[in-house]
Design a protein around this motif. Structure first.
Motif, PDB file in Angstrom:
ATOM      1  N   UNK A  23      -2.678  14.999  -0.175  1.00  0.00           N
ATOM      2  CA  UNK A  23      -2.260  14.610  -1.626  1.00  0.00           C
ATOM      3  C   UNK A  23      -2.133  13.053  -0.775  1.00  0.00           C
ATOM      4  N   UNK A  24      -1.216  12.417  -0.247  1.00  0.00           N
ATOM      5  CA  UNK A  24      -0.754  11.446   0.327  1.00  0.00           C
ATOM      6  C   UNK A  24      -2.341  10.751   0.388  1.00  0.00           C
ATOM      7  N   UNK A  25      -3.051  11.213   1.722  1.00  0.00           N
ATOM      8  CA  UNK A  25      -4.537  10.801   1.448  1.00  0.00           C
ATOM      9  C   UNK A  25      -4.975  10.012  -0.110  1.00  0.00           C
ATOM     10  N   UNK A  71      -6.666   5.901  -3.468  1.00  0.00           N
ATOM     11  CA  UNK A  71      -6.637   4.575  -4.543  1.00  0.00           C
ATOM     12  C   UNK A  71      -5.762   3.819  -4.615  1.00  0.00           C
ATOM     13  N   UNK A  72      -5.305   3.180  -3.535  1.00  0.00           N
ATOM     14  CA  UNK A  72      -4.413   2.598  -3.898  1.00  0.00           C
ATOM     15  C   UNK A  72      -4.792   1.578  -3.434  1.00  0.00           C
ATOM     16  N   UNK A  73      -5.030  -0.163  -3.933  1.00  0.00           N
ATOM     17  CA  UNK A  73      -5.132  -1.842  -4.243  1.00  0.00           C
ATOM     18  C   UNK A  73      -3.849  -2.329  -3.933  1.00  0.00           C
ATOM     19  N   UNK A 116      -3.726   2.892   8.590  1.00  0.00           N
ATOM     20  CA  UNK A 116      -4.814   3.029   8.847  1.00  0.00           C
ATOM     21  C   UNK A 116      -4.649   4.758   8.802  1.00  0.00           C
ATOM     22  N   UNK A 117      -3.802   5.571   9.364  1.00  0.00           N
ATOM     23  CA  UNK A 117      -3.891   7.337   9.716  1.00  0.00           C
ATOM     24  C   UNK A 117      -4.037   7.745   7.631  1.00  0.00           C
ATOM     25  N   UNK A 118      -3.190   6.682   7.394  1.00  0.00           N
ATOM     26  CA  UNK A 118      -3.553   7.259   5.766  1.00  0.00           C
ATOM     27  C   UNK A 118      -4.778   7.271   4.876  1.00  0.00           C
ATOM     28  N   UNK A 119      -5.222   5.846   4.957  1.00  0.00           N
ATOM     29  CA  UNK A 119      -6.508   5.231   5.442  1.00  0.00           C
ATOM     30  C   UNK A 119      -7.546   6.160   6.070  1.00  0.00           C
ATOM     31  N   UNK A 120      -8.034   6.022   6.910  1.00  0.00           N
ATOM     32  CA  UNK A 120      -8.741   6.796   8.050  1.00  0.00           C
ATOM     33  C   UNK A 120      -9.147   8.215   7.888  1.00  0.00           C
ATOM     34  N   UNK A 121      -8.458   8.756   7.662  1.00  0.00           N
ATOM     35  CA  UNK A 121      -8.240  10.399   7.529  1.00  0.00           C
ATOM     36  C   UNK A 121      -8.086  11.243   8.986  1.00  0.00           C
ATOM     37  N   UNK A 122      -6.747  10.459   9.470  1.00  0.00           N
ATOM     38  CA  UNK A 122      -6.997  10.599  11.246  1.00  0.00           C
ATOM     39  C   UNK A 122      -6.190  11.488  11.132  1.00  0.00           C
ATOM     40  N   UNK A 123      -5.589  12.237  12.323  1.00  0.00           N
ATOM     41  CA  UNK A 123      -4.242  13.066  12.496  1.00  0.00           C
ATOM     42  C   UNK A 123      -3.475  13.091  11.640  1.00  0.00           C
ATOM     43  N   UNK A 124      -2.729  14.013  10.906  1.00  0.00           N
ATOM     44  CA  UNK A 124      -1.509  13.971  10.279  1.00  0.00           C
ATOM     45  C   UNK A 124      -0.345  13.917  10.863  1.00  0.00           C
ATOM     46  N   UNK A 184       0.956  -1.810   0.050  1.00  0.00           N
ATOM     47  CA  UNK A 184      -0.310  -0.108   0.127  1.00  0.00           C
ATOM     48  C   UNK A 184       1.006   0.767   0.442  1.00  0.00           C
ATOM     49  N   UNK A 185       1.686   0.865   1.041  1.00  0.00           N
ATOM     50  CA  UNK A 185       2.918   2.401   0.942  1.00  0.00           C
ATOM     51  C   UNK A 185       3.580   2.602  -0.443  1.00  0.00           C
ATOM     52  N   UNK A 186       3.805   1.641  -1.183  1.00  0.00           N
ATOM     53  CA  UNK A 186       4.726   1.868  -1.966  1.00  0.00           C
ATOM     54  C   UNK A 186       3.732   2.380  -2.922  1.00  0.00           C
ATOM     55  N   UNK A 187       3.074   2.322  -3.190  1.00  0.00           N
ATOM     56  CA  UNK A 187       1.928   2.938  -3.778  1.00  0.00           C
ATOM     57  C   UNK A 187       1.677   4.647  -3.987  1.00  0.00           C
ATOM     58  N   UNK A 188       1.428   4.772  -2.462  1.00  0.00           N
ATOM     59  CA  UNK A 188       0.912   6.254  -1.736  1.00  0.00           C
ATOM     60  C   UNK A 188       2.744   6.859  -1.812  1.00  0.00           C
ATOM     61  N   UNK A 189       3.543   6.432  -1.274  1.00  0.00           N
ATOM     62  CA  UNK A 189       4.770   7.043  -0.908  1.00  0.00           C
ATOM     63  C   UNK A 189       5.867   6.973  -1.967  1.00  0.00           C
TER      64      UNK A 189
END
Length: 386
Positions: A61-63, A68-70, A42-50, A16-21
């Motif tokens: 932008x990362x969120x 879109x990451x699968x 979890x934080x990136x997916x749930x929109x929790x505190x940055x 997942x992170x290889x697609x996002x970062x």
């Protein structure tokens, strides 16, 4: 990985992170080290505190990328293409990549059957100009072939010019080679090297940080170079202009404490100017595979001694050589004059002159001595260094 994370969660999280970062993102690397993969995902997916270290704009932008990451789909596409995903802690993970600290890859996508960890233990990077000269391509192929014949793995970036020549040189010698790409390993780049990269995947390894289908960008090429530098025992730059990306690889190798080597070119060649700049510093000049192995190999793997041809006069006893050298080139000389030139006694000079006459170096003319024609050629060759 924290104590609560399952290996499958770690795998999916890193995919997942290889697609996002973006590769080489040290801020994200610090998040993973401090919070663990699961919490970052979890934080990136749930929109929790940055997480700390980024602006809200960048976090958003990362969120957006994360939405879109699968990762399951990426793994399925990879398996279909014969690609596997490695990450720190895996038995095949090359430990030397950990030297990159927080810039360490989150994981690597790998095409090919060989063990990356085992191959990396005895590997050398060969990099250089894309628009190389015939000399650069020849030297890259020759060096790679020589390294392959000595059992070393040649690592490069799969690009045109020096890098393509290095891969071909290793393959042509029946050796092992690794291409480190700045894009998804399922889509060879540059397109003109599709056949070469597919051949590398069959006989060697093609690796990269980006997930299947991802495309290269200028910045991705630059950060890719740190992986080439960290993976290998040393980096050889064959041809490089002042602004060449190959110099980035060499300087990354220096920061990591790896060996850096350069192949010299004509002083008038702009394509060698970057290499020459490196050679003015701590980079070691090399001209063949034996000299590379002497630097990066184990104790005792020495390059042969370099010297010119052995001349007959080199085999003379030292005092006889001094007397021979004291004889004038174009005229005869008395023994006392020769003795002064050789810094010895007249009796010793006479004894050496008779010895030299028996070997065909000198001839006697009354009370004087003169070089033979053959000896004149030998002496002049020795004096001129020819």
């Amino acid at each position: 990985m924290t104590g609560t994370e399952h290996p499958d969660d770690e795998l999916l999280g890193r995919v997942f992170l290889s697609r996002v970062v973006e590769p080489g993102d040290e801020v994200a690397g610090r998040w993973v080290r401090e919070y663990g993969v699961g919490e970052v995902v979890r934080r990136l997916r749930e929109g929790a505190q940055a997480l700390p270290g980024v602006s809200y704009k960048r976090w958003d932008g990362l969120r957006a990328r994360g939405l879109r990451a699968e990762p399951d789909r990426d793994l399925a596409v990879a398996r279909e293409a014969g690609v596997r995903f490695l990450y720190p802690g895996d038995i095949e993970w090359p430990g030397q990549l950990d030297d990159l600290g927080d810039a360490r890859p989150l994981g690597l996508w790998v095409r090919g059957r060989a063990s990356l960890r085992m191959w990396a233990l005895r590997s050398v990077a060969l990099v250089g100009a894309r628009a190389c000269t015939e000399y650069g391509a020849h030297m890259a192929a020759t060096l790679a072939g020589g390294l392959a014949e000595r059992g070393w793995v040649v690592v490069s970036g799969g690009a045109y010019g020096v890098e393509g020549a290095a891969h071909r040189g290793a393959l042509g010698s029946g050796g092992a080679t690794v291409a480190v790409l700045a894009c998804g390993v399922d889509r060879p780049y540059p397109r003109g090297h599709t056949q070469l990269i597919n051949r590398i995947a069959e006989q060697g390894l093609v690796i990269g940080e980006l997930p299947p289908g991802d495309h290269p960008t200028p910045s991705r090429f630059i950060v890719r170079n740190r992986v080439i530098a960290a993976l290998t025992r040393g980096t050889v730059v064959v041809e490089a202009a002042h602004r060449s990306g190959s110099l980035v690889t060499a300087r990354a190798a220096q920061r990591l404490g790896r060996h850096t080597m350069g192949v010299p070119g004509p002083a008038t060649s702009g394509l060698s100017a970057g290499v020459h700049e490196l050679l003015r510093g701590d980079t070691v000049l090399v001209t063949d595979a034996a000299e590379v192995v002497e630097l990066v190999g184990d104790m005792g793997e020495l390059a042969p001694e370099r010297r010119g041809p052995v001349l007959p006069r080199d085999l003379l006893e030292p005092r006889a050589r001094r007397v021979l050298a004291a004889l004038p080139g174009r005229r005869a000389a008395r023994a006392d004059e020769v003795a002064r030139g050789a810094q010895t006694t007249e009796d010793d000079a006479i004894a050496r002159l008779y010895e030299l006459r028996s070997l065909g170096y000198v001839e006697r003319h009354g009370d004087s001595w003169k070089l033979t024609r053959q000896a004149m050629m030998s002496v002049h060759a020795g004096r001129s260094g020819c």
